[in-house]
Design a protein around this motif. Structure first.
Motif, short mmCIF file in Angstrom:
data_model
loop_
_atom_site.label_atom_id
_atom_site.label_comp_id
_atom_site.label_asym_id
_atom_site.label_seq_id
_atom_site.Cartn_x
_atom_site.Cartn_y
_atom_site.Cartn_z
N ALA A 176 -1.30 -12.59 -5.50
CA ALA A 176 -0.08 -11.91 -5.04
C ALA A 176 0.81 -12.86 -4.24
N LEU A 222 4.03 -3.06 -3.93
CA LEU A 222 3.32 -3.88 -4.91
C LEU A 222 4.34 -4.71 -5.69
N ASP A 282 2.80 -5.98 -0.37
CA ASP A 282 1.41 -5.54 -0.44
C ASP A 282 0.49 -6.72 -0.72
N TRP A 283 -0.74 -6.61 -0.27
CA TRP A 283 -1.77 -7.63 -0.42
C TRP A 283 -2.15 -7.83 -1.89
N CYS A 284 -1.87 -6.85 -2.74
CA CYS A 284 -2.25 -6.91 -4.16
C CYS A 284 -1.02 -6.86 -5.06
N CYS A 329 -3.58 0.76 3.42
CA CYS A 329 -2.82 -0.25 2.67
C CYS A 329 -2.69 -1.54 3.48
N SER A 356 -0.96 -5.35 -8.10
CA SER A 356 -0.93 -3.94 -8.49
C SER A 356 -2.16 -3.29 -7.86
N TRP A 357 -2.34 -2.01 -8.04
CA TRP A 357 -3.39 -1.28 -7.32
C TRP A 357 -4.75 -1.97 -7.43
N SER A 358 -5.22 -2.52 -6.33
CA SER A 358 -6.56 -3.14 -6.19
C SER A 358 -6.83 -4.31 -7.12
N THR A 359 -5.80 -4.90 -7.71
CA THR A 359 -6.00 -6.08 -8.56
C THR A 359 -4.99 -7.17 -8.19
N GLY A 360 -5.42 -8.41 -8.40
CA GLY A 360 -4.55 -9.54 -8.08
C GLY A 360 -4.27 -9.63 -6.59
N CYS A 361 -5.29 -9.42 -5.77
CA CYS A 361 -5.12 -9.38 -4.32
C CYS A 361 -5.26 -10.78 -3.71
#
Length: 189
Positions: free
Chosen positions: A137, A167, A124-126, A179, A128-133
């Protein structure tokens, strides 16, 4: 100098070269039964010329690597597994056609991973959910693989429905159309 001593001196010189060359490269990847155009890669660049190292080096360069650091031959496979010449694309389907059993390619700089995966899913691009994107990552993934950092990366947008992403921080899977994942990450030592 007797022939046996010449052979031994040559082997030691080649061994020393291979040892020093392998230390100079940042990332390697080994390909077993490498293919070209759907067929096994032929042992030669063209009919009976450029066999072994020249063909392995050219194939690695075509894959974005600097050179081949090792390779081994798969003799007489053409009848069962036709081989394809890299230079012309011609196919050899005779019993005497040789291919490669494996090629190890090396890059002079970082190592690039196409469509990187985590736990069987696309990364995943992040974190965790919508953070550290993005960069956080990518760098965390490279560090988990034993590298120092990520030098470049590319987003693969809206892939979750067709290729679920995972993630890195939580292991959660995102299987929705919105996603995002990574198309590629280049890791540096």
């Amino acid at each position: 100098m007797p022939t046996i001593l010449k052979s031994l001196a040559h082997a030691l010189a080649v061994g020393s070269f291979l040892f020093s060359a392998s230390q100079a490269f940042a990332g390697t990847e080994t390909f077993f039964k490498p293919k070209q155009g759907g067929n096994r890669l032929d042992w030669c660049l063209d009919w009976s010329t450029g066999c072994g190292a020249p063909a392995a080096n050219a194939w690695c360069k075509a894959k974005g690597f600097e050179t081949a650091t090792s390779f081994s031959q798969a003799p007489d496979i053409g009848l069962k597994h036709p081989t394809r010449l890299l230079s012309s694309g011609a196919v050899c389907d005779q019993g005497f056609c040789d291919g490669f059993a494996q090629i190890t390619c090396a890059s002079a700089g970082g190592t690039t991973f196409a469509n990187p995966k985590q736990g069987g899913n696309r990364l995943d691009w992040c974190l965790s959910w919508s953070t550290g994107c993005g960069a956080p990552a990518a760098t965390a993934w490279c560090k988990a693989k034993g590298f120092g950092s990520a030098s470049s990366f590319t987003i693969a947008e809206n892939i979750g429905a067709s290729s679920p992403t995972r993630l890195l921080a939580t292991g959660a899977v995102c299987d929705q159309g919105f996603c995002d994942g990574f198309a590629q990450i280049t890791c540096e030592p």
